[in-house]
Design an enzyme around this catalytic site. Structure first.
Site, PDB file in Angstrom:
ATOM      1  N   SER A  46       0.831  -1.201   0.000  1.00 17.10           N
ATOM      2  CA  SER A  46       0.000   0.000   0.000  1.00 17.10           C
ATOM      3  C   SER A  46       0.870   1.257   0.000  1.00 17.10           C
ATOM      4  CB  SER A  46      -0.963  -0.051   1.186  1.00 17.10           C
ATOM      5  OG  SER A  46      -2.023   0.854   1.020  1.00 17.10           O
ATOM      6  N   ASP A 200      -5.871  -3.813  -1.635  1.00 17.17           N
ATOM      7  CA  ASP A 200      -4.783  -3.439  -0.738  1.00 17.17           C
ATOM      8  C   ASP A 200      -4.233  -4.657   0.025  1.00 17.17           C
ATOM      9  OD1 ASP A 200      -3.278  -2.331   1.442  1.00 17.17           O
ATOM     10  OD2 ASP A 200      -4.455  -0.493   1.326  1.00 17.17           O
TER      11      ASP A 200
END
Length: 311
Positions: A46, A200
């Site tokens: 991320s 993510d």
């Protein structure tokens, strides 16, 4: 200078996590007398994937620091900083992200978080600010020059982690891999790669450091703003959800670090402590706190590293 074969793992953390990570990278460079771009493996999740991409493309820690403190003359980094996605997600789309995901039993150490992410609506956010970063960093390449830059995402159907760029990973463009690694469930839509949808990687693990086991590394530096070395109690009702997520992420990371240590790899871990979190607040996408987070972490991460925070 050290002759150790050293890996670097950068965890998830949103806008404030990225600011914290850049400060921690500066402290790591100074305390260890080591350029993070020289890591044997650059592993990012991320916000950590965003910075791993910059390091892998050759941007130095000094350049990242200048981006954060507003002194950069690099138009690519300046444009990227100014394009942060905002404090709150836009209205989501009227359907669940992955309703079958909670039915699976193999979603890993953050099982509840991974499963729950499938019940969030499909995010309505626009991740093109990440694509534009890639297009400007590497306009003529399919990947960054660093030979082992791994960007971690989660398969939204199975909960399995995939480190794009690693041996055996599905082929992906750099832009798609970065957008997938940053695709916070409920905030950004999943990214399709090779006919599968990815979100993510932080939904499965804050830093996925166990993916570095078996790489023959002597040491791994783990910088993870969404994890802490000790449990930190909530100081207000607004912090309750963040602390619940943090406790689960910290426990998962601790188990992953144990895997590395059992294989003979030293681990130097720095996470966010209570002082960091007092500055950051409960919303890690609140860019209004970015400068204060960065300035505080410049001091706090250095103190932690100088004490030798080994997990």
């Amino acid at each position: 200078m050290s002759n150790k074969k050293r890996g670097l793992a950068l965890g998830c953390g949103g806008i404030l996590g990225a600011a914290w990570l850049i400060a921690a990278l500066a402290a790591t460079r100074d305390v260890l007398d080591w350029d993070p771009r020289e890591a044997e493996v650059l592993l990012g999740t991320s916000a950590g994937a965003e910075l791993a991409t910059m390091l892998g493309s050759g941007r130095s820690v000094d350049e990242l620091v200048a981006m954060q403190d507003g002194t950069t003359i690099d138009s690519t980094l300046l444009a990227h900083l100014r394009a942060e996605p905002g404090r709150f997600p836009p209205l989501p789309r009227p359907r669940l992200g992955s309703p079958r995901l909670p039915l699976r039993r193999d979603t890993g150490g953050q099982a509840l978080l991974s499963a729950g992410s499938g019940l969030l609506p499909v995010g309505g956010g626009d991740a093109n600010w990440l694509q534009r970063l890639v297009d400007r960093l590497e306009p003529d390449r399919d990947w960054v020059p660093h030979p082992a830059t791994w960007l971690v995402s989660m398969d939204y159907a199975t909960g399995t982690r995939v480190a794009f760029g690693a041996p055996g990973a599905p082929p992906a463009s750099l832009g798609a891999a970065l957008r997938a690694s940053w695709a916070i469930p409920g905030w950004f839509p999943p990214v399709s790669i090779g006919g599968r949808r990815y979100v993510d990687g932080g939904a499965a693990s804050t830093a996925s450091v166990d993916l570095l086991a078996g790489r023959g590394l002597d040491e791994v530096v783990v910088l993870a703003p969404m994890a802490s070395a000790a449990r930190i109690p909530a100081t207000s009702p607004g912090h309750l959800l963040e602390r619940q997520l943090r406790n689960r992420m910290s426990a998962t990371l601790a188990a992953e670090i144990a895997v590395l240590r059992a294989a003979g790899t030293e681990v130097l871990f720095v996470g966010a402590d209570a002082a960091d979190l007092a500055i950051m607040g409960p919303n890690f996408m609140d860019g209004r706190r970015r400068a204060a987070t960065f300035e505080h972490s410049l001091r706090n991460a250095r103190l932690a590293l100088e004490k030798g925070v080994f997990a």
